[in-house]
Scaffold this motif. Sequence first.
Motif, PDB file in Angstrom:
ATOM      1  N   UNK A 184       0.815  -1.217   0.000  1.00  0.00           N
ATOM      2  CA  UNK A 184       0.000   0.000   0.000  1.00  0.00           C
ATOM      3  C   UNK A 184       0.846   1.264   0.000  1.00  0.00           C
ATOM      4  N   UNK A 185       2.102   1.138   0.453  1.00  0.00           N
ATOM      5  CA  UNK A 185       2.988   2.295   0.500  1.00  0.00           C
ATOM      6  C   UNK A 185       3.815   2.455  -0.767  1.00  0.00           C
ATOM      7  N   UNK A 186       3.768   1.470  -1.666  1.00  0.00           N
ATOM      8  CA  UNK A 186       4.626   1.483  -2.844  1.00  0.00           C
ATOM      9  C   UNK A 186       3.871   1.598  -4.159  1.00  0.00           C
ATOM     10  N   UNK A 187       2.708   0.995  -4.273  1.00  0.00           N
ATOM     11  CA  UNK A 187       1.986   1.012  -5.553  1.00  0.00           C
ATOM     12  C   UNK A 187       1.476   2.419  -5.831  1.00  0.00           C
ATOM     13  N   UNK A 188       1.752   2.920  -7.026  1.00  0.00           N
ATOM     14  CA  UNK A 188       1.456   4.316  -7.345  1.00  0.00           C
ATOM     15  C   UNK A 188      -0.013   4.692  -7.157  1.00  0.00           C
ATOM     16  N   UNK A 189      -0.925   3.813  -7.540  1.00  0.00           N
ATOM     17  CA  UNK A 189      -2.335   4.169  -7.430  1.00  0.00           C
ATOM     18  C   UNK A 189      -2.790   4.232  -5.972  1.00  0.00           C
ATOM     19  N   UNK A 190      -2.286   3.322  -5.151  1.00  0.00           N
ATOM     20  CA  UNK A 190      -2.669   3.339  -3.742  1.00  0.00           C
ATOM     21  C   UNK A 190      -2.042   4.519  -3.010  1.00  0.00           C
ATOM     22  N   UNK A 191      -0.840   4.898  -3.407  1.00  0.00           N
ATOM     23  CA  UNK A 191      -0.226   6.090  -2.828  1.00  0.00           C
ATOM     24  C   UNK A 191      -1.029   7.324  -3.218  1.00  0.00           C
ATOM     25  N   UNK A 192      -1.452   7.391  -4.481  1.00  0.00           N
ATOM     26  CA  UNK A 192      -2.237   8.526  -4.951  1.00  0.00           C
ATOM     27  C   UNK A 192      -3.565   8.641  -4.217  1.00  0.00           C
ATOM     28  N   UNK A 193      -4.198   7.489  -3.965  1.00  0.00           N
ATOM     29  CA  UNK A 193      -5.492   7.484  -3.269  1.00  0.00           C
ATOM     30  C   UNK A 193      -5.340   7.591  -1.749  1.00  0.00           C
ATOM     31  N   UNK A 194      -4.064   7.588  -1.274  1.00  0.00           N
ATOM     32  CA  UNK A 194      -3.770   7.721   0.157  1.00  0.00           C
ATOM     33  C   UNK A 194      -4.426   6.624   0.997  1.00  0.00           C
ATOM     34  N   UNK A 195      -4.489   5.419   0.450  1.00  0.00           N
ATOM     35  CA  UNK A 195      -5.129   4.298   1.131  1.00  0.00           C
ATOM     36  C   UNK A 195      -4.495   4.043   2.490  1.00  0.00           C
ATOM     37  N   UNK A 196      -3.162   4.124   2.565  1.00  0.00           N
ATOM     38  CA  UNK A 196      -2.452   3.802   3.805  1.00  0.00           C
ATOM     39  C   UNK A 196      -2.760   4.786   4.934  1.00  0.00           C
ATOM     40  N   UNK A 197      -3.309   5.953   4.600  1.00  0.00           N
ATOM     41  CA  UNK A 197      -3.563   6.977   5.610  1.00  0.00           C
ATOM     42  C   UNK A 197      -4.889   6.791   6.344  1.00  0.00           C
ATOM     43  N   UNK A 198      -5.711   5.840   5.886  1.00  0.00           N
ATOM     44  CA  UNK A 198      -7.049   5.695   6.458  1.00  0.00           C
ATOM     45  C   UNK A 198      -7.252   4.277   6.996  1.00  0.00           C
TER      46      UNK A 198
END
Length: 265
Positions: free
Chosen positions: A67-81
């Motif tokens: 979640x911290x490396x894949x560009x789309x998940x970083x863009x969507x800030x998935x790891x922050x929620x």
Amino acid sequence: MKIKNLENIRPVPADWKRPAGPPHVWQQLEVDEQLNDGTTERVRIIIQDIPEDRYDEVVEYMSNFFLSELNIFVSLKIKEYKDAIEDYRKLIKHFLNENISIGAFKLGSDDSLRELVAVNVLFVETKEANKSLENIVTNFKSRSLKKYCNFKNNILENVDIYRTYGVDKYICSAGLRVSPAFRGQKLGVRLLEIRNDIGRKHEIAITSTVFTGVQAQKQAKRSGFETNLSLNYVEILDDDGRPMFPDIDLRSQGAVLKIMSKKLL
């Protein structure tokens, strides 16, 4: 969401499970592990079906690092929620339960499975309307992750792998990651190429995956994948007409998302 030149099609859920039996070993090899002091150590690893008692470890591995490396998940800030992380963990566990995912493990001196060093979470997409995956996504608390899952299914439906290759099922991936200490040795390519053997063993003729980054796309091409669809990220808009993945460098030549497939039989 709006995707230029693509029709919005409802996703078809999938369900499949590997026939009962012990985990299959696909490869054993020696690789170099990069140590903290800058040196390397030769170690043995095994690539095999992920045992059920290691599922929780894989879920942690993917949610902590992927979640911290894949560009789309970083863009969507998935790891922050927190809700997004919990939803993602449910999704990965669902796919692992199909028992077709593969992992690379360090081997101990007694041949026991030690540290997980790479993983490819796999599942089988089918035509049958199975409600389990659809229910999982529908009940996501995370709006961002739900939006991405629906978008991904949307573009897969537009490509229509079933019709393109004349099949009723195919292997998909929910993520591939190699630990930093083991990168640079084509281990990711090995995991992609093992799908050839998985397809032959389970009589599945096609694999198809959404590759979101240029490096993964290069590895897929090297492994024999062909491109079915290429989307520039500037073409991918949300329901309000704004970029769905705003933090991806849209000026980069590699700022494209691709659906790539490969014949396995």
